[in-house]
Design a protein around this motif. Structure first.
Motif, PDB file in Angstrom:
ATOM      1  N   MET A 270       6.308  -1.320  -2.769  1.00 36.04           N
ATOM      2  CA  MET A 270       5.008  -1.986  -2.475  1.00 36.04           C
ATOM      3  C   MET A 270       4.294  -1.124  -1.444  1.00 36.04           C
ATOM      4  N   ALA A 271       5.027  -0.141  -0.884  1.00 41.33           N
ATOM      5  CA  ALA A 271       4.239   0.671   0.084  1.00 41.33           C
ATOM      6  C   ALA A 271       3.550   1.709  -0.691  1.00 41.33           C
ATOM      7  N   ALA A 272       4.351   2.248  -1.578  1.00 44.28           N
ATOM      8  CA  ALA A 272       3.932   3.297  -2.555  1.00 44.28           C
ATOM      9  C   ALA A 272       2.448   2.884  -3.336  1.00 44.28           C
ATOM     10  N   THR A 273       2.430   1.732  -3.919  1.00 45.55           N
ATOM     11  CA  THR A 273       1.563   1.245  -4.621  1.00 45.55           C
ATOM     12  C   THR A 273       0.090   1.119  -3.406  1.00 45.55           C
ATOM     13  N   LEU A 274       0.432   0.627  -2.380  1.00 46.44           N
ATOM     14  CA  LEU A 274      -0.550   0.511  -1.319  1.00 46.44           C
ATOM     15  C   LEU A 274      -1.341   1.865  -1.079  1.00 46.44           C
ATOM     16  N   ARG A 275      -0.366   2.862  -1.026  1.00 51.55           N
ATOM     17  CA  ARG A 275      -0.641   4.302  -0.453  1.00 51.55           C
ATOM     18  C   ARG A 275      -1.815   4.725  -1.477  1.00 51.55           C
ATOM     19  N   ARG A 276      -1.535   4.364  -2.926  1.00 47.19           N
ATOM     20  CA  ARG A 276      -2.565   4.793  -3.733  1.00 47.19           C
ATOM     21  C   ARG A 276      -3.848   4.061  -3.947  1.00 47.19           C
ATOM     22  N   MET A 277      -4.040   2.799  -3.560  1.00 46.55           N
ATOM     23  CA  MET A 277      -5.147   1.957  -3.921  1.00 46.55           C
ATOM     24  C   MET A 277      -6.211   2.275  -2.728  1.00 46.55           C
ATOM     25  N   THR A 278      -7.307   2.371  -3.454  1.00 50.99           N
ATOM     26  CA  THR A 278      -8.635   2.667  -2.717  1.00 50.99           C
ATOM     27  C   THR A 278      -9.111   1.404  -1.892  1.00 50.99           C
ATOM     28  N   GLY A 279      -8.865   0.279  -2.480  1.00 49.69           N
ATOM     29  CA  GLY A 279      -9.205  -0.963  -1.798  1.00 49.69           C
ATOM     30  C   GLY A 279      -8.217  -2.127  -2.228  1.00 49.69           C
ATOM     31  N   LEU A 280      -8.368  -3.054  -1.318  1.00 55.19           N
ATOM     32  CA  LEU A 280      -7.354  -4.254  -1.622  1.00 55.19           C
ATOM     33  C   LEU A 280      -8.039  -5.438  -1.323  1.00 55.19           C
ATOM     34  N   ARG A 281      -8.023  -6.524  -2.236  1.00 49.52           N
ATOM     35  CA  ARG A 281      -8.627  -7.732  -2.021  1.00 49.52           C
ATOM     36  C   ARG A 281      -7.521  -8.741  -2.165  1.00 49.52           C
ATOM     37  N   ARG A 282      -6.497  -8.737  -2.962  1.00 52.85           N
ATOM     38  CA  ARG A 282      -5.591  -9.652  -3.249  1.00 52.85           C
ATOM     39  C   ARG A 282      -4.255  -9.164  -3.452  1.00 52.85           C
ATOM     40  N   LEU A 283      -3.132  -9.564  -2.753  1.00 56.37           N
ATOM     41  CA  LEU A 283      -1.746  -9.143  -2.982  1.00 56.37           C
ATOM     42  C   LEU A 283      -0.976 -10.316  -3.155  1.00 56.37           C
ATOM     43  N   ASP A 284      -0.491 -10.687  -4.343  1.00 56.49           N
ATOM     44  CA  ASP A 284       0.087 -12.103  -4.522  1.00 56.49           C
ATOM     45  C   ASP A 284       1.423 -11.795  -5.047  1.00 56.49           C
ATOM     46  N   VAL A 285       2.393 -11.514  -4.315  1.00 52.23           N
ATOM     47  CA  VAL A 285       3.865 -10.988  -4.816  1.00 52.23           C
ATOM     48  C   VAL A 285       4.633 -11.964  -3.957  1.00 52.23           C
ATOM     49  N   PHE A 286       4.847 -13.206  -4.585  1.00 57.67           N
ATOM     50  CA  PHE A 286       5.793 -14.324  -4.110  1.00 57.67           C
ATOM     51  C   PHE A 286       7.331 -13.853  -3.725  1.00 57.67           C
ATOM     52  N   TRP A 287       7.895 -13.085  -4.565  1.00 59.55           N
ATOM     53  CA  TRP A 287       8.912 -12.712  -4.229  1.00 59.55           C
ATOM     54  C   TRP A 287       9.085 -11.043  -3.659  1.00 59.55           C
ATOM     55  N   GLY A 288       7.983 -10.514  -3.457  1.00 61.87           N
ATOM     56  CA  GLY A 288       7.790  -9.227  -2.738  1.00 61.87           C
ATOM     57  C   GLY A 288       8.481  -9.115  -1.572  1.00 61.87           C
ATOM     58  N   ARG A 289       9.017  -7.980  -1.041  1.00 65.81           N
ATOM     59  CA  ARG A 289       9.423  -7.565   0.441  1.00 65.81           C
ATOM     60  C   ARG A 289       8.400  -6.641   1.197  1.00 65.81           C
ATOM     61  N   PHE A 290       7.542  -7.418   1.963  1.00 65.69           N
ATOM     62  CA  PHE A 290       6.495  -6.870   2.662  1.00 65.69           C
ATOM     63  C   PHE A 290       6.954  -6.599   4.033  1.00 65.69           C
ATOM     64  N   TYR A 291       7.615  -5.258   4.178  1.00 67.23           N
ATOM     65  CA  TYR A 291       8.092  -5.124   5.682  1.00 67.23           C
ATOM     66  C   TYR A 291       7.302  -3.926   6.257  1.00 67.23           C
ATOM     67  N   GLN A 292       7.830  -3.378   7.006  1.00 62.15           N
ATOM     68  CA  GLN A 292       7.243  -2.271   7.909  1.00 62.15           C
ATOM     69  C   GLN A 292       6.498  -1.324   7.051  1.00 62.15           C
ATOM     70  N   LEU A 293       7.014  -0.866   5.921  1.00 63.76           N
ATOM     71  CA  LEU A 293       6.632   0.372   5.122  1.00 63.76           C
ATOM     72  C   LEU A 293       5.265  -0.272   4.517  1.00 63.76           C
ATOM     73  N   SER A 294       5.274  -1.249   4.026  1.00 61.10           N
ATOM     74  CA  SER A 294       3.953  -1.969   3.284  1.00 61.10           C
ATOM     75  C   SER A 294       3.003  -2.299   4.392  1.00 61.10           C
ATOM     76  N   LEU A 295       3.484  -2.677   5.731  1.00 60.71           N
ATOM     77  CA  LEU A 295       2.579  -2.961   6.784  1.00 60.71           C
ATOM     78  C   LEU A 295       1.840  -1.534   7.150  1.00 60.71           C
ATOM     79  N   GLN A 296       2.599  -0.404   7.105  1.00 60.76           N
ATOM     80  CA  GLN A 296       2.078   0.839   7.749  1.00 60.76           C
ATOM     81  C   GLN A 296       0.973   1.128   6.773  1.00 60.76           C
ATOM     82  N   GLU A 297       1.179   0.808   5.533  1.00 60.57           N
ATOM     83  CA  GLU A 297       0.120   1.436   4.435  1.00 60.57           C
ATOM     84  C   GLU A 297      -1.133   0.433   4.567  1.00 60.57           C
TER      85      GLU A 297
END
Length: 497
Positions: A270-297
């Motif tokens: 998840m963090a690797a994807t966010l690192r590449r994205m220029t903008g984020l409006r919606r992230l809907d990943v019901f089973w995704g694990r959004f922990y510290q790495l994703s939060l940092q990005e």
């Protein structure tokens, strides 16, 4: 001078500005207010009509209002062998959209109808309701205004059909694929420069020479304008996610909305994807694990870009936390406080966990436009002590600032009876939520420690005019619980204990 005395609500331009904020139901009520309202607003009611599952207007109504009708949507409409005669006479008709499960007696009837209206068809759904063959794609190629295509439960194993399908896709802005089985070529030269929305549901792309997910990943990477990617594939793994979004080179510079409802995604991916994205409006990943790495990005002011074949870090124009509006993810992750205090445009947050102590020691929440909050808010303090009650009131005050809230769930991940959230009583700080006038749903399920009394329920009725549903046991004493249930339901508030 007479014009200066004119009631503002009799001026068409003002009425039209007001009408832009109303839905169709409201407009139907407004046309009964006065002749001025009716004369101005009737055109908006009839501008777009939908016929099909919800019924359709009669011939007399169509004839009476034909000067206003500009758009028609056929939703799962059962056609005869020709286009309905009452709609043929509409002179101002522009876009026609076919959605859902429209059907015709024979394929040729559908194809002839498409050809007859090829210049104004903007949306079409190809479904299993009828066996089309290659002719359907040839007909759709003639639709110069087609921008939205749905392909539902269609099997295509013939190369010529797939090639025609790809040609149709080149002009689309929105493509929806559901339960589709396609034969994908190993190499095709097509780029789909206009597709900004791609929705995939239980897709199977079969090719004897390639991995099926590789084919889908290649298709996605050939949509450089893609903004919204929604994939719903049950039983998929994290490897599929990597195949779809973590391949090089990254071509999705416009991607801002990701919805992978049934895919298990690890924090690092998840963090690797966010690192590449220029903008984020919606992230809907019901089973995704959004922990510290994703939060940092999410909070980072740098992003990863490719320059001259090399990965480099560049400063973002805006951090992702400054643009995101929807965050939905699963598993307990203690990032709610960080998100709520760093995402000013957030409207929906579901999944994470926080505690009263984190709120007390953390920064002020900045997401004043939040309408849906579904988190686990754990009361990790002793609410019976003076210090504990003071801390609880601080947490209530933070919630009380979210004046646009419509849905409030404080126990989303609390699955055990020992879980404890805020004490929903006036003595604990419930009164701090007096400004939640839009609140419709309150959830405190799986919390066996609630001790609400009649005075608290009375306060809810008096201060939350839109409250409709309450989930959770409000008091473990049966007599009190029954009294609360009777009182709230007497005010049309449903209780689900």
């Amino acid at each position: 001078m007479d014009n200066l005395k004119l009631n503002p609500l009799q001026i068409p331009e003002i009425l039209l500005l007001i009408a832009e904020l109303l839905n169709k139901r409201d407009l139907l009520n407004c046309i009964r207010v006065s002749k001025a309202f009716h004369k101005t607003l009737i055109s908006l009611i009839w501008k777009k009509i939908t016929v099909g599952q919800g019924g359709e207007p009669g011939s007399k109504a169509i004839q009476k209002h034909n000067e206003y009708i500009e758009e028609i949507t056929f939703d799962s409409y059962k056609f005869n062998d020709s286009f309905p005669e009452k709609y043929e006479s509409l002179q101002r008709l522009q876009p026609i959209t076919y959605k859902g499960w429209c059907s015709w007696p024979k394929p040729i009837h559908a194809i002839n109808q498409i050809k007859a209206h090829s210049s104004i068809i903007t949306g079409f759904n190809v479904s299993r309701a009828i066996k089309y063959g290659p002719d359907i794609w040839n007909a759709l190629l003639e639709c110069t205004s087609l921008n939205h295509l749905g392909v539902m439960e269609v099997t295509t194993y013939i190369d010529v059909e797939f090639d025609l399908f790809l040609q149709v896709c080149k002009r689309l802005r929105c493509l929806e694929l559901g339960h589709v089985n396609f034969l994908s070529r190993e190499n095709n030269e097509y780029i789909f420069p206009n597709i900004h929305t791609l929705r995939v549901d239980s897709l199977s792309i079969c090719n004897l020479n390639q991995n099926s997910w590789y084919c889908l990943g290649m298709f996605i990477r050939k949509c450089p304008a893609l903004r919204l990617l929604a994939i719903r594939l049950s039983g998929t793994t994290n490897e599929l996610y990597r195949e779809l979004l973590l391949q090089h080179p990254w071509t999705l510079n416009n991607l801002s909305d990701i919805c992978f409802r049934e895919m298990r995604i690890e924090d690092k991916d998840m963090a690797a994807t966010l690192r590449r994205m220029t903008g984020l409006r919606r992230l809907d990943v019901f089973w995704g694990r959004f922990y510290q790495l994703s939060l940092q990005e999410l909070l980072a002011d740098k992003q990863e870009v490719v320059e001259n074949g090399q990965l480099v870090q560049k400063t973002r124009l805006r951090r992702l936390c400054e643009t995101v509006e929807t965050l939905v993810f699963g598993k307990d992750s203690s990032v709610a406080q960080a998100i709520l205090s760093n995402c000013p445009r957030l409207k929906r947050l579901e999944g994470p966990k926080t505690t009263v102590s984190e709120i007390v020691n953390g920064a002020e929440w900045v997401c004043s436009g939040l309408t849906r909050l579904s988190i686990t808010l754990e009361a990790d303090i002793d609410e019976e002590t003076e210090e504990g009650m003071a801390k609880t009131r601080i947490a209530f005050k933070q919630l009380g600032k979210l004046t646009r809230l419509e849905h409030l769930n404080l126990t989303r991940r609390s699955l055990y009876p020992h879980s404890r959230t805020l004490d929903m009583r006036l003595r604990a700080g419930l009164g701090e939520l007096a400004n939640l006038k839009r609140l419709e749903v309150l959830v405190v399920e799986h919390d066996a420690h609630q001790r609400m009394q009649l005075e608290d329920a009375t306060w809810m009725v008096d201060n939350w005019p839109n409250i409709k549903y309450v989930y959770g046991a409000l008091n473990d004493e049966k007599e009190t619980a029954d009294l609360l249930k009777w009182f709230l339901e007497s005010h049309n508030i449903r209780i689900f204990a």
